[in-house]
Design a protein around this motif. Structure first.
Motif, short mmCIF file in Angstrom:
data_model
loop_
_atom_site.label_atom_id
_atom_site.label_comp_id
_atom_site.label_asym_id
_atom_site.label_seq_id
_atom_site.Cartn_x
_atom_site.Cartn_y
_atom_site.Cartn_z
N LYS A 1 -6.95 18.73 -1.37
CA LYS A 1 -8.32 19.02 -0.89
C LYS A 1 -9.15 17.78 -0.97
N GLU A 2 -8.54 16.72 -1.16
CA GLU A 2 -9.23 15.30 -0.92
C GLU A 2 -9.32 15.09 0.27
N PHE B 1 -6.58 4.42 0.78
CA PHE B 1 -6.65 4.33 -0.59
C PHE B 1 -7.49 3.27 -1.10
N GLY B 2 -7.82 2.34 -0.23
CA GLY B 2 -8.77 1.21 -0.72
C GLY B 2 -7.94 0.14 -1.62
N LYS B 3 -8.74 -0.39 -2.50
CA LYS B 3 -8.20 -1.79 -3.06
C LYS B 3 -7.02 -1.37 -4.12
N PRO B 4 -6.08 -2.19 -4.43
CA PRO B 4 -5.18 -2.09 -5.33
C PRO B 4 -5.46 -1.88 -6.77
N VAL B 5 -4.34 -1.54 -7.53
CA VAL B 5 -3.04 -1.19 -7.34
C VAL B 5 -2.64 0.12 -6.77
N HIS B 6 -1.68 0.27 -5.77
CA HIS B 6 -1.20 1.41 -5.39
C HIS B 6 0.08 2.02 -6.01
N GLY C 1 -6.70 4.76 -13.84
CA GLY C 1 -7.33 4.12 -14.96
C GLY C 1 -8.58 3.82 -14.96
N ALA C 2 -8.91 3.46 -13.57
CA ALA C 2 -10.26 2.63 -13.11
C ALA C 2 -11.44 3.84 -13.23
N LYS C 3 -12.56 2.96 -12.67
CA LYS C 3 -13.70 4.04 -12.65
C LYS C 3 -13.48 4.68 -11.34
N ASP C 4 -12.81 4.12 -10.51
CA ASP C 4 -12.78 4.75 -9.02
C ASP C 4 -11.41 5.13 -8.60
N PRO C 5 -10.59 5.75 -9.40
CA PRO C 5 -9.09 6.09 -8.95
C PRO C 5 -9.27 6.86 -7.81
N ILE C 6 -8.29 6.90 -7.18
CA ILE C 6 -7.99 7.79 -5.76
C ILE C 6 -6.56 8.38 -5.98
N ILE C 7 -6.55 9.72 -5.89
CA ILE C 7 -5.29 10.61 -5.73
C ILE C 7 -5.36 11.44 -4.53
N THR D 1 0.77 -1.06 0.00
CA THR D 1 -0.01 0.13 0.00
C THR D 1 0.93 1.10 -0.01
N VAL D 2 0.36 2.41 -0.26
CA VAL D 2 1.01 3.68 -0.13
C VAL D 2 1.67 3.84 1.33
N GLY D 3 0.59 3.63 2.16
CA GLY D 3 1.17 3.53 3.65
C GLY D 3 2.42 2.59 3.89
#
Length: 256
Positions: A252-253, A226-231, A207-213, A174-176
């Motif tokens: 701001k997220e 950050f939820g599911k992979p890939v990170h 690239g997915a429907k639910d990206p997180i940045i 993960t990012v963490g």
């Protein structure tokens, strides 16, 4: 007979290009590389969309047993080797390409989107990224990713960290995990090259429907989900004012 190296893009079965899909439909054997990344869909979704049986290709199959599987099939019939992202963003696949060429097998490459280009969505300029590096699961005494980041930052360049995964075992860094590695490496080196206050950009499922940045300090992103992979993780270098403005969007997220 031809061995097709086909990029699948980053998300699901529909990210394949029209050219790639046409090639798959011509092939008598279809292999899916199953160790450098994962899609946001199941193998069965690919099989239904392509109308083909898909064989999962582990690292051992590609690196050690390709002559008896992929290359054997490619010598007898058109064969597809499907790669998440772009076919040649991992050296393993270049090795398979070289082995096929040495065996006299015709090869064709069909490119697609890769995380290397997708990170541009963060607003960081792609041509300002330095050496890309990977952080492995077993990293207690591994310094090379940390050193790559320091060298990049000396030149004002951004660093993209690709994070280890094991789809067979269901393990994903993960990012963490990546931030904790960098903090430990900085402490071990004692050079202050990465701190709680260091600006970071964490990404998931680009690239997915639910990206997180999310952008923020290392300590802030340690608390983020950050939820599911890939990170993947980015440590920016010197920022252009447009890059600074773009990162405010991700700052701001919600940091949760």
């Amino acid at each position: 007979m031809t061995l097709y190296f086909i990029g699948l893009g980053l998300s699901d079965e529909k990210d394949i290009s029209v050219k790639g899909l046409e090639a798959v439909e011509r092939c008598g054997a279809v292999y899916l590389e199953h160790y450098t990344s994962v899609l946001n869909c199941a193998k069965q979704d690919l099989e239904k969309f392509y109308g083909k049986r898909v064989i999962l290709a582990t690292r051992a199959l590609v690196e050690q047993d390709a002559e008896a599987t992929i290359l054997k099939d490619a010598a007898e019939k058109d064969t597809a080797f499907l790669v998440i992202g772009d076919p040649f963003c991992a050296t393993t696949h270049v090795d398979l390409y070289l082995r096929a060429r040495k065996a006299g097998i015709a090869c064709r490459i069909i490119h697609n989107a890769s995380v290397i280009s997708a990170v541009g969505v963060t607003g960081l300029q792609v041509y300002k990224f330095g050496k890309t590096t990977s952080i492995p699961f077993s990293n207690e005494q591994v310094d090379s990713p940390y050193e790559a980041m320091k060298e990049n930052r000396k030149m004002g360049m951004h660093t993209l960290f690709l994070l280890d995964l094991d789809p067979i075992e269901g393990r994903y860094m993960t990012v963490g995990d990546a931030i904790r590695y960098l903090l430990r490496a900085a402490l071990r080196k004692g050079d202050g090259g990465f701190k709680d206050s260091t600006l970071c950009v964490g990404c998931a499922r680009l690239g997915a429907k639910d990206p997180i940045i999310k952008a923020g300090s290392a300590s802030q992103l340690l608390k983020a989900d950050f939820g599911k992979p890939v990170h993947c993780l980015i440590v920016p270098g010197q920022l252009h004012f447009v890059e600074e403005e773009a990162l405010t969007l991700w700052k701001k997220e919600n940091i949760q």
